[in-house]
Structure formats: structure tokens, C-alpha cells
Design a protein around this motif. Structure first.
Motif, PDB file in Angstrom:
ATOM      1  N   LYS A 176     -41.519  -9.186 -25.591  1.00 40.93           N
ATOM      2  CA  LYS A 176     -40.180  -8.799 -25.147  1.00 40.93           C
ATOM      3  C   LYS A 176     -40.162  -8.715 -23.627  1.00 40.93           C
ATOM      4  O   LYS A 176     -41.038  -8.097 -23.016  1.00 40.93           O
ATOM      5  CB  LYS A 176     -39.757  -7.449 -25.736  1.00 40.93           C
ATOM      6  CG  LYS A 176     -39.495  -7.469 -27.235  1.00 40.93           C
ATOM      7  CD  LYS A 176     -39.008  -6.112 -27.724  1.00 40.93           C
ATOM      8  CE  LYS A 176     -38.762  -6.121 -29.227  1.00 40.93           C
ATOM      9  NZ  LYS A 176     -37.651  -7.011 -29.600  1.00 40.93           N
ATOM     10  N   ALA A 177     -39.167  -9.335 -23.025  1.00 40.95           N
ATOM     11  CA  ALA A 177     -38.961  -9.283 -21.587  1.00 40.95           C
ATOM     12  C   ALA A 177     -37.462  -9.418 -21.339  1.00 40.95           C
ATOM     13  O   ALA A 177     -36.738  -9.988 -22.161  1.00 40.95           O
ATOM     14  CB  ALA A 177     -39.739 -10.382 -20.877  1.00 40.95           C
ATOM     15  N   PRO A 178     -36.981  -8.919 -20.217  1.00 41.10           N
ATOM     16  CA  PRO A 178     -35.534  -8.825 -20.026  1.00 41.10           C
ATOM     17  C   PRO A 178     -34.867 -10.129 -19.636  1.00 41.10           C
ATOM     18  O   PRO A 178     -35.502 -11.081 -19.187  1.00 41.10           O
ATOM     19  CB  PRO A 178     -35.419  -7.817 -18.876  1.00 41.10           C
ATOM     20  CG  PRO A 178     -36.654  -8.050 -18.078  1.00 41.10           C
ATOM     21  CD  PRO A 178     -37.731  -8.320 -19.108  1.00 41.10           C
ATOM     22  N   THR A 179     -33.554 -10.131 -19.796  1.00 39.86           N
ATOM     23  CA  THR A 179     -32.706 -11.102 -19.130  1.00 39.86           C
ATOM     24  C   THR A 179     -32.283 -10.485 -17.808  1.00 39.86           C
ATOM     25  O   THR A 179     -32.266  -9.251 -17.665  1.00 39.86           O
ATOM     26  CB  THR A 179     -31.480 -11.458 -19.982  1.00 39.86           C
ATOM     27  OG1 THR A 179     -30.759 -12.528 -19.355  1.00 39.86           O
ATOM     28  CG2 THR A 179     -30.527 -10.282 -20.141  1.00 39.86           C
ATOM     29  N   GLN A 180     -31.958 -11.319 -16.829  1.00 39.95           N
ATOM     30  CA  GLN A 180     -31.576 -10.795 -15.519  1.00 39.95           C
ATOM     31  C   GLN A 180     -30.326 -11.480 -14.997  1.00 39.95           C
ATOM     32  O   GLN A 180     -30.190 -12.703 -15.094  1.00 39.95           O
ATOM     33  CB  GLN A 180     -32.698 -10.966 -14.493  1.00 39.95           C
ATOM     34  CG  GLN A 180     -32.324 -10.457 -13.108  1.00 39.95           C
ATOM     35  CD  GLN A 180     -33.368 -10.754 -12.047  1.00 39.95           C
ATOM     36  OE1 GLN A 180     -34.551 -10.859 -12.361  1.00 39.95           O
ATOM     37  NE2 GLN A 180     -32.944 -10.895 -10.815  1.00 39.95           N
ATOM     38  N   PHE A 181     -29.418 -10.673 -14.454  1.00 42.59           N
ATOM     39  CA  PHE A 181     -28.270 -11.161 -13.710  1.00 42.59           C
ATOM     40  C   PHE A 181     -28.421 -10.733 -12.262  1.00 42.59           C
ATOM     41  O   PHE A 181     -28.883  -9.621 -11.985  1.00 42.59           O
ATOM     42  CB  PHE A 181     -26.962 -10.569 -14.255  1.00 42.59           C
ATOM     43  CG  PHE A 181     -26.566 -11.052 -15.619  1.00 42.59           C
ATOM     44  CD1 PHE A 181     -25.883 -12.247 -15.784  1.00 42.59           C
ATOM     45  CD2 PHE A 181     -26.872 -10.301 -16.748  1.00 42.59           C
ATOM     46  CE1 PHE A 181     -25.515 -12.693 -17.046  1.00 42.59           C
ATOM     47  CE2 PHE A 181     -26.512 -10.743 -18.013  1.00 42.59           C
ATOM     48  CZ  PHE A 181     -25.826 -11.932 -18.169  1.00 42.59           C
ATOM     49  N   SER A 182     -28.035 -11.597 -11.345  1.00 46.14           N
ATOM     50  CA  SER A 182     -27.993 -11.221  -9.935  1.00 46.14           C
ATOM     51  C   SER A 182     -26.580 -11.446  -9.421  1.00 46.14           C
ATOM     52  O   SER A 182     -25.814 -12.234  -9.985  1.00 46.14           O
ATOM     53  CB  SER A 182     -28.981 -12.044  -9.116  1.00 46.14           C
ATOM     54  OG  SER A 182     -28.628 -13.412  -9.122  1.00 46.14           O
ATOM     55  N   PHE A 183     -26.238 -10.733  -8.352  1.00 47.07           N
ATOM     56  CA  PHE A 183     -24.920 -10.936  -7.756  1.00 47.07           C
ATOM     57  C   PHE A 183     -24.986 -10.782  -6.243  1.00 47.07           C
ATOM     58  O   PHE A 183     -25.863 -10.107  -5.697  1.00 47.07           O
ATOM     59  CB  PHE A 183     -23.880  -9.970  -8.336  1.00 47.07           C
ATOM     60  CG  PHE A 183     -24.123  -8.524  -8.016  1.00 47.07           C
ATOM     61  CD1 PHE A 183     -23.670  -7.960  -6.822  1.00 47.07           C
ATOM     62  CD2 PHE A 183     -24.807  -7.711  -8.903  1.00 47.07           C
ATOM     63  CE1 PHE A 183     -23.911  -6.622  -6.535  1.00 47.07           C
ATOM     64  CE2 PHE A 183     -25.038  -6.376  -8.624  1.00 47.07           C
ATOM     65  CZ  PHE A 183     -24.583  -5.835  -7.423  1.00 47.07           C
ATOM     66  N   LYS A 184     -24.046 -11.427  -5.587  1.00 43.59           N
ATOM     67  CA  LYS A 184     -23.872 -11.308  -4.142  1.00 43.59           C
ATOM     68  C   LYS A 184     -22.403 -11.045  -3.883  1.00 43.59           C
ATOM     69  O   LYS A 184     -21.545 -11.815  -4.321  1.00 43.59           O
ATOM     70  CB  LYS A 184     -24.335 -12.578  -3.432  1.00 43.59           C
ATOM     71  CG  LYS A 184     -24.256 -12.512  -1.918  1.00 43.59           C
ATOM     72  CD  LYS A 184     -24.857 -13.779  -1.292  1.00 43.59           C
ATOM     73  CE  LYS A 184     -24.859 -13.697   0.222  1.00 43.59           C
ATOM     74  NZ  LYS A 184     -25.479 -14.924   0.837  1.00 43.59           N
TER      75      LYS A 184
END
Length: 375
Positions: A176-184
Motif C-alpha cells: 500500500k502506498a498513497p496517491t498524490q496530488f500537487s497544486f500551484k
């Protein structure tokens, strides 16, 4: 059957090859030569053209089956290292391999590369049956999984595999490992003279401060985290700042929680912008998909059995970080990320125990054996 001194010697050779992210050419050429000598057909894809000046693609190598009945599966490690990674001078000391202390060592992820190469040598020398293997050595893992994201998947026939890139000990299997979102977020206010007419301006720094103050940041729950990592803006103390840029991220084992946290952070920004009459330009990216492997999935049960055969205690774990395995799973290739025992990575104190290097290679050989039985 693993040749410990050969393995250690090759690892020490690999870490002395400069391969900081974006400069993997020399490493790729060396690995092409090694893989070709081992009888694999090697192809370099076009991932190197993604960023100007990069120039080096991922290596995809195929070893045809030799009569084994197991499925074709892939083994993956990344070629690049973080900085400072030039001029690494490895040394052996009391069962450990370290750098001279002014650079990283590069066990992340050349320990994975070395284990794969040694396992290929052993199965060739011992004529161990297998149904076919694919080896993938990626570029740009340390700068956003660039190589895995731009891999030529048309050449990948494996439906499952193993990435050797987790910091846990041999026997750890990340399922199990996360999903990631990034934003600017570029918050646009209005410039004005700070001493003569501040009321005519809209202070973008103040808007950003209100937005951040309204956010939950840090550890959200046992599956979810968020962070504001970069903030920049302003020109001088006598000018009401008209532009501030925020960069942040959220990640979670649960994709739904990650999306909810992202929405919360963006809503906080939008609310502050509306409150002060500012504007905002938002850019959002999904960086990678989660890993969510069932305990009875093919790579997990294969790795568990291989660990037990070697007397290693298999530990099914989860991590808060991303790896090439996240990208592969997002592309429908079931991949577990294996612990390889590297320690204090990304620092000049990085080291790896020699016994872990050997255990990694033994585990990969045993995985190839077990794959014939796991079907």
C-alpha cells in the motif's frame, strides 16, 4: 549461489558512476553493456526527450524464457540519484558500505540495480528455469517519477513485477502506498505604494496567509497527509505585493481522501481570494496512483513464499512515499515495492549493510524460482 564478492564489487563500481537526475547517460550506457553481455535484448525508449537536455531514456531489457512455466514478470530499479552524487568514493567498513562522507552513496537505487544484475547472472549460470523476464531501469525517478511516467509501455508485456526501491529491510513488501496530488496557486492582488496608498492595493501575501490559515496541513489521519512546501512573492517592503505563488500537495492511501483533502485546500484558497477581491490561477496535477495490492495477489504471494524459503520474515507494509511502483500499478501492472535495506538515503551519511546487498540478490533469485510454482 549468489557470489557475494562479485555482487559487492559490482555495486561499488555502479556507485562510482555519476548519475544524478538528468545526467544518467554514462550509467545507461554501462548497464546496456552489462545487460547485453548477459544475453538480454536491450532497448532505450524516448523518455529522454521529455525534458530539454535530458537525453537519456529508460532501459527495457528482455530475457526470453528458457522452458519455465511461470509468467513473464518485470524487475525494476532506477538509475538516477539525488545530489550530491558526483565523485562518489565508496568504502567498506565493518560490514557496511558508505561514501567518503562528502556525497551520498547511491544505494538508492543502485543497490536495486546490483541485485537485479546478480540475479540474472545466477539464473544464467545455474540454468534456472523461468518463463521470461523484463528488466526496466528508469531515469528521473528522484525528480517526479519522470521515467516511469514516460516509459514506452507498448514494449511492456509483463502484467506484474517487483520494484526494488524501498528503504525497509529485505523481507519488507510494500503493498500500500498513497496517491498524490500537487497544486500551484498564483494569487494575484494589486500593487500599491505601501506608505502612501496601501488601501488602494490588494496584498497577495495577506490573501495567501489567510488561505493557509484556513487549511488543515500536516498529518490529517493515519492514511492522509498534506503540505504547503513553497511560497514566494513580493518585490520590496514599500510595495503592496501583487503576486504570490503557493505550491503544495496532498497524498493518501485512500484516493477519495486525497481528493477530499485537495478540494479542502483549494476551497481555502478560493475563499481567501474572494474575501479580498483578488484573483487566482490554479494548476492541479495528479502525480501518481496508489498501490493497493491484495495479500493474495501474484507478486505478493510470490515474494512472501520466496522470503519464507530463505528464512526471511515477510512483512506486508505501507508507505507514505511514491515510487515507480505507483506508476506501474496505475498502468495496470501489479507491482510490489521491495525493501532493500538502504539507510539514511538522500544524505551524506547513507549506507547499506553488505548482508542486505546479498540478501536482495538471493531474494530476487528465489522469486524467479517461486514464480514457476506460483503460476
Amino acid at each position: 549461489m549468489v557470489d557475494s564478492e562479485r555482487l559487492i564489487g559490482e555495486f561499488m563500481e555502479l556507485v562510482q558512476v555519476d548519475s544524478e537526475s538528468g545526467a544518467e547517460r554514462q550509467m545507461a550506457d554501462l548497464l546496456k553493456e552489462k545487460l547485453t553481455q548477459l544475453g538480454l535484448e536491450v532497448f532505450e525508449d524516448g523518455a529522454g526527450a521529455v525534458e530539454v537536455g535530458r537525453g537519456t531514456g529508460n532501459l527495457i531489457a528482455n530475457l526470453p524464457g528458457n522452458g519455465g512455466k511461470g509468467p513473464v514478470f518485470l524487475m525494476c530499479a532506477h538509475m538516477d540519484t539525488v545530489k550530491p552524487g558526483k565523485g562518489v568514493k565508496p568504502r567498506r567498513e565493518k560490514g557496511k558500505i558508505l561514501s567518503a562522507g562528502d556525497t551520498i552513496l547511491g544505494s538508492d537505487d543502485k543497490a536495486g540495480v546490483a541485485a537485479i544484475l546478480e540475479s540474472l547472472r545466477v539464473i544464467k549460470e545455474q540454468n534456472i528455469a523461468h518463463g521470461g523476464l523484463q528488466v526496466v531501469f528508469t531515469v528521473g525517478e528522484e525528480i517526479g517519477l519522470v521515467g516511469a511516467k514516460n516509459l514506452d509501455y507498448g514494449r511492456i508485456i509483463a502484467k506484474a513485477g517487483f520494484v526494488l526501491d524501498s528503504g525497509g529491510p529485505p523481507g519488507e513488501i510494500i503493498i500500500k502506498a498513497p496517491t498524490q496530488f500537487s497544486f500551484k496557486a498564483a494569487i494575484k492582488g494589486k500593487a500599491a505604494h505601501a506608505g502612501i496608498a496601501p488601501e488602494e492595493g490588494i496584498n497577495a501575501i495577506v490573501v495567501a496567509a489567510h488561505a493557509i490559515a484556513a487549511m488543515q496541513v500536516g498529518r490529517i489521519d493515519n492514511e492522509t497527509t498534506s503540505n504547503i512546501g513553497l511560497i514566494s512573492g513580493g518585490r520590496a517592503t514599500n510595495i503592496v505585493p501583487e503576486l504570490v505563488t503557493l505550491e503544495g500537495e496532498t497524498r493518501s492511501i485512500s484516493p477519495e481522501k486525497a481528493k477530499a483533502q485537495l478540494d479542502h485546500m483549494l476551497e481555502a484558497i478560493q475563499g481567501a481570494v474572494e474575501q479580498f477581491g483578488a484573483q487566482v490561477d490554479l494548476k492541479v496535477a495528479k502525480e501518481y496512483d496508489p498501490i493497493n495490492l491484495a495479500p493474495d495477489s501474484w507478486p505478493v504471494r510470490t515474494a512472501v513464499q520466496a522470503c519464507r524459503n530463505l528464512g526471511l520474515e515477510p512483512v506486508l507494509g505501507q508507505t507514505g512515499g511514491g515510487s515507480d511502483a505507483n506508476v506501474f500499478n496505475g498502468r495496470g501492472i501489479d507491482c510490489a515495492n521491495l525493501g532493500i535495506g538502504m539507510e539514511k538515503v538522500h544524505t551524506t551519511e547513507e549506507f547499506i549493510a553488505e548482508e542486505n546487498l546479498v540478501a536482495n540478490a538471493k531474494l530476487m533469485v528465489e522469486i524467479i524460482r517461486v514464480a514457476q510454482e506460483a503460476g
